[in-house]
Design a protein around this motif. Structure first.
Motif, PDB file in Angstrom:
ATOM      1  N   LYS A 185       2.974  12.736  21.155  1.00  0.00           N
ATOM      2  CA  LYS A 185       4.303  13.305  20.906  1.00  0.00           C
ATOM      3  C   LYS A 185       5.099  13.401  22.207  1.00  0.00           C
ATOM      4  N   LEU A 186       4.453  13.875  23.271  1.00  0.00           N
ATOM      5  CA  LEU A 186       5.118  14.001  24.565  1.00  0.00           C
ATOM      6  C   LEU A 186       5.592  12.641  25.076  1.00  0.00           C
ATOM      7  N   VAL A 187       4.732  11.629  24.958  1.00  0.00           N
ATOM      8  CA  VAL A 187       5.094  10.280  25.406  1.00  0.00           C
ATOM      9  C   VAL A 187       6.253   9.737  24.580  1.00  0.00           C
ATOM     10  N   ALA A 188       6.172   9.908  23.260  1.00  0.00           N
ATOM     11  CA  ALA A 188       7.216   9.368  22.381  1.00  0.00           C
ATOM     12  C   ALA A 188       8.578   9.999  22.670  1.00  0.00           C
ATOM     13  N   LEU A 189       8.614  11.308  22.814  1.00  0.00           N
ATOM     14  CA  LEU A 189       9.889  11.979  23.100  1.00  0.00           C
ATOM     15  C   LEU A 189      10.420  11.566  24.474  1.00  0.00           C
ATOM     16  N   SER A 190       9.507  11.332  25.409  1.00  0.00           N
ATOM     17  CA  SER A 190       9.923  10.889  26.750  1.00  0.00           C
ATOM     18  C   SER A 190      10.464   9.462  26.723  1.00  0.00           C
ATOM     19  N   MET A 191       9.930   8.625  25.813  1.00  0.00           N
ATOM     20  CA  MET A 191      10.344   7.219  25.733  1.00  0.00           C
ATOM     21  C   MET A 191      11.545   6.997  24.821  1.00  0.00           C
ATOM     22  N   LYS A 192      12.017   8.041  24.180  1.00  0.00           N
ATOM     23  CA  LYS A 192      13.124   7.889  23.229  1.00  0.00           C
ATOM     24  C   LYS A 192      14.353   7.255  23.874  1.00  0.00           C
ATOM     25  N   CYS A 193      14.583   7.582  25.151  1.00  0.00           N
ATOM     26  CA  CYS A 193      15.765   7.081  25.863  1.00  0.00           C
ATOM     27  C   CYS A 193      15.720   5.581  26.114  1.00  0.00           C
ATOM     28  N   ILE A 194      14.539   4.975  26.007  1.00  0.00           N
ATOM     29  CA  ILE A 194      14.394   3.547  26.294  1.00  0.00           C
ATOM     30  C   ILE A 194      14.906   2.693  25.142  1.00  0.00           C
ATOM     31  N   GLY A 195      14.894   3.264  23.943  1.00  0.00           N
ATOM     32  CA  GLY A 195      15.354   2.525  22.777  1.00  0.00           C
ATOM     33  C   GLY A 195      14.449   1.360  22.441  1.00  0.00           C
ATOM     34  N   SER A 196      15.050   0.210  22.155  1.00  0.00           N
ATOM     35  CA  SER A 196      14.286  -0.954  21.697  1.00  0.00           C
ATOM     36  C   SER A 196      13.445  -1.582  22.799  1.00  0.00           C
ATOM     37  N   GLY A 197      13.634  -1.169  24.058  1.00  0.00           N
ATOM     38  CA  GLY A 197      12.814  -1.684  25.154  1.00  0.00           C
ATOM     39  C   GLY A 197      11.413  -1.116  25.187  1.00  0.00           C
ATOM     40  N   PRO A 224      -7.327  16.915   6.104  1.00  0.00           N
ATOM     41  CA  PRO A 224      -6.745  15.674   6.644  1.00  0.00           C
ATOM     42  C   PRO A 224      -5.805  15.952   7.825  1.00  0.00           C
ATOM     43  N   VAL A 225      -5.900  15.102   8.822  1.00  0.00           N
ATOM     44  CA  VAL A 225      -4.930  15.137   9.923  1.00  0.00           C
ATOM     45  C   VAL A 225      -3.594  14.651   9.364  1.00  0.00           C
ATOM     46  N   PRO A 226      -2.497  15.354   9.645  1.00  0.00           N
ATOM     47  CA  PRO A 226      -1.189  14.888   9.144  1.00  0.00           C
ATOM     48  C   PRO A 226      -0.912  13.452   9.580  1.00  0.00           C
ATOM     49  N   LYS A 227      -0.324  12.677   8.685  1.00  0.00           N
ATOM     50  CA  LYS A 227       0.008  11.277   8.992  1.00  0.00           C
ATOM     51  C   LYS A 227       1.265  11.259   9.866  1.00  0.00           C
ATOM     52  N   LEU A 228       1.057  11.138  11.161  1.00  0.00           N
ATOM     53  CA  LEU A 228       2.157  11.267  12.110  1.00  0.00           C
ATOM     54  C   LEU A 228       2.898   9.964  12.378  1.00  0.00           C
ATOM     55  N   LEU A 229       2.389   8.829  11.874  1.00  0.00           N
ATOM     56  CA  LEU A 229       3.066   7.572  12.158  1.00  0.00           C
ATOM     57  C   LEU A 229       4.508   7.571  11.659  1.00  0.00           C
ATOM     58  N   SER A 230       4.739   8.166  10.496  1.00  0.00           N
ATOM     59  CA  SER A 230       6.108   8.208   9.963  1.00  0.00           C
ATOM     60  C   SER A 230       7.019   9.048  10.842  1.00  0.00           C
ATOM     61  N   VAL A 231       6.494  10.182  11.328  1.00  0.00           N
ATOM     62  CA  VAL A 231       7.288  11.053  12.198  1.00  0.00           C
ATOM     63  C   VAL A 231       7.545  10.370  13.525  1.00  0.00           C
ATOM     64  N   LEU A 232       6.515   9.746  14.074  1.00  0.00           N
ATOM     65  CA  LEU A 232       6.634   8.998  15.325  1.00  0.00           C
ATOM     66  C   LEU A 232       7.692   7.904  15.180  1.00  0.00           C
ATOM     67  N   ARG A 233       7.594   7.153  14.103  1.00  0.00           N
ATOM     68  CA  ARG A 233       8.483   6.011  13.863  1.00  0.00           C
ATOM     69  C   ARG A 233       9.926   6.425  13.580  1.00  0.00           C
ATOM     70  N   ASN A 234      10.111   7.504  12.827  1.00  0.00           N
ATOM     71  CA  ASN A 234      11.453   7.858  12.354  1.00  0.00           C
ATOM     72  C   ASN A 234      12.153   8.945  13.159  1.00  0.00           C
ATOM     73  N   GLU A 235      11.374   9.769  13.894  1.00  0.00           N
ATOM     74  CA  GLU A 235      11.988  10.915  14.563  1.00  0.00           C
ATOM     75  C   GLU A 235      11.786  10.909  16.069  1.00  0.00           C
ATOM     76  N   TRP A 236      10.569  10.719  16.538  1.00  0.00           N
ATOM     77  CA  TRP A 236      10.291  10.908  17.963  1.00  0.00           C
ATOM     78  C   TRP A 236      10.840   9.777  18.821  1.00  0.00           C
ATOM     79  N   ALA A 237      10.660   8.533  18.392  1.00  0.00           N
ATOM     80  CA  ALA A 237      11.191   7.382  19.143  1.00  0.00           C
ATOM     81  C   ALA A 237      11.585   6.302  18.132  1.00  0.00           C
ATOM     82  N   PRO A 238      12.675   6.514  17.403  1.00  0.00           N
ATOM     83  CA  PRO A 238      12.982   5.670  16.241  1.00  0.00           C
ATOM     84  C   PRO A 238      13.392   4.234  16.553  1.00  0.00           C
ATOM     85  N   SER A 239      13.808   3.946  17.780  1.00  0.00           N
ATOM     86  CA  SER A 239      14.275   2.588  18.095  1.00  0.00           C
ATOM     87  C   SER A 239      13.203   1.710  18.719  1.00  0.00           C
TER      88      SER A 239
END
Length: 333
Positions: free
Chosen positions: A179-191, A228-243
């Motif tokens: 989560k920390l990495v994804a939120l940090s990488m959000k600014c990179i966008g499609s790169g 079950p561990v929550p399925k975080l791929l959808s959150v990662l993909r759609n919210e944390w670093a969507p591009s």
């Protein structure tokens, strides 16, 4: 229109349940040690490499996850459940990403394979060296070339600022770091790329319902509830670093169901590609499943890694993805 609205309402309900499960997981997880330290290292690493990209350099950033996660059975952990993974795929892929000009955030399980040292065998580190004249130490002649190559490549990557290593052990640490990495990488966008090769646990013991001290065997049979561990791929993909560009992995022992499982994962989580591996042949060939293709990737020569052509293919797909994003943005503007 009525059926569409009903369908959308159902999606909202699913997302609501998912968000509640994810929030509950993170709220109850033990705090990540060294969170501030990891956060600062990430900011600096991304800033340096993103700046390089802004200055017309081709540097892109990929988060490679590697190794398996543990599920503690006690808060002061003596026993745990483990997801087996040597980390070889992630470590090898990291080397090929760096060779192709990508900066890599290597999110890895402590004690698993590392980039640039994965081929040094199972000997202890000291076996590669021997005393020389006086107090000097030298590399043993039998290991001279492979050790020198590993050391040279590692230091080149480190000196260029192309590799950042972040360790985890438990499922709690892994998901908080991701989560920390994804939120940090959000600014990179499609790169940015997420190359999700880690074997994350499917079930866990909630921290607040876990025994604090070592479970005593004298207490009789152990009855423990895993959820079950929550399925975080959808959150990662759609919210944390969507591009970002997303690649996940599907490993099965039954080749008959492998491609269907990969197809399901692709659609369910909105991945751009799913790498399907069959357990016994995973080092020889994989199948890259996308929305319109299934591409078999095999290692070219006996002494090469299957990751070499795999990373070449995925980088080509990432470049196409970036171009599509840029064209879309140009059209919108």
């Amino acid at each position: 229109m009525e059926s569409v609205n009903n369908s959308m309402d159902g999606c909202d309900d699913i997302q609501g349940v998912l968000s509640t499960e994810v929030k509950s997981f993170f709220d109850s997880a033990p705090p990540l040690k060294d969170y501030d330290h990891f956060s600062e290292k990430l900011k600096l690493f991304i800033s340096q490499n993103f700046q390089r990209s802004e200055n017309q350099n081709s540097t892109r950033i990929v988060c490679v996850t590697s190794g398996g996660t543990t599920v503690p059975l006690e808060q002061r952990c003596v026993r745990y459940l483990d997801n087996f993974s040597s980390g070889h795929r992630g470590a090898t892929s990291t080397e090929y990403f760096i060779k192709s000009g990508y900066a890599v955030i290597f999110l890895y399980r402590r004690g698993t394979c590392q980039p640039y040292s994965r081929n040094l065998g199972e000997e202890t580190f000291l076996e590669y060296f021997e005393p020389s004249k006086g107090t000097e130490i030298q590399v043993r002649q039998s290991h001279d070339e492979e050790v020198k190559n590993a050391v040279r490549d590692y230091h080149t990557a480190a000196e260029k600022g192309m590799l950042l290593k972040l360790p985890f052990t438990t499922i709690f640490e892994y998901l908080q770091l991701l989560k920390l990495v994804a939120l940090s990488m959000k600014c990179i966008g499609s790169g940015g790329i997420f190359y999700l090769a880690a074997a994350a646990s499917d079930f866990f013991v909630p921290w607040d319902s876990m025994a604090e001290h070592k479970i005593q065997s004298s207490g009789g049979p152990l009855d423990m509830r895993l959820i079950p561990v929550p399925k975080l791929l959808s959150v990662l993909r759609n919210e944390w670093a969507p591009s970002a560009f997303y690649i996940s992995f599907k490993l099965e022992t039954d080749s008959e169901i492998l491609l269907n499982k990969a197809d399901m994962a692709l659609k369910k989580y909105g991945m751009h590609a799913v790498v399907a591996n069959e357990l016994t042949t995973r080092k020889e060939e994989v199948v890259v499943v996308t929305s319109n293709k299934k591409i078999t990737v095999r290692r070219c020569h006996q002494d090469e890694d299957v990751e070499k052509p795999l990373i070449e293919l995925l980088i080509m797909q990432h470049s196409q993805y970036i171009q599509q994003k840029q064209l879309g943005n140009a059209y919108l503007s």
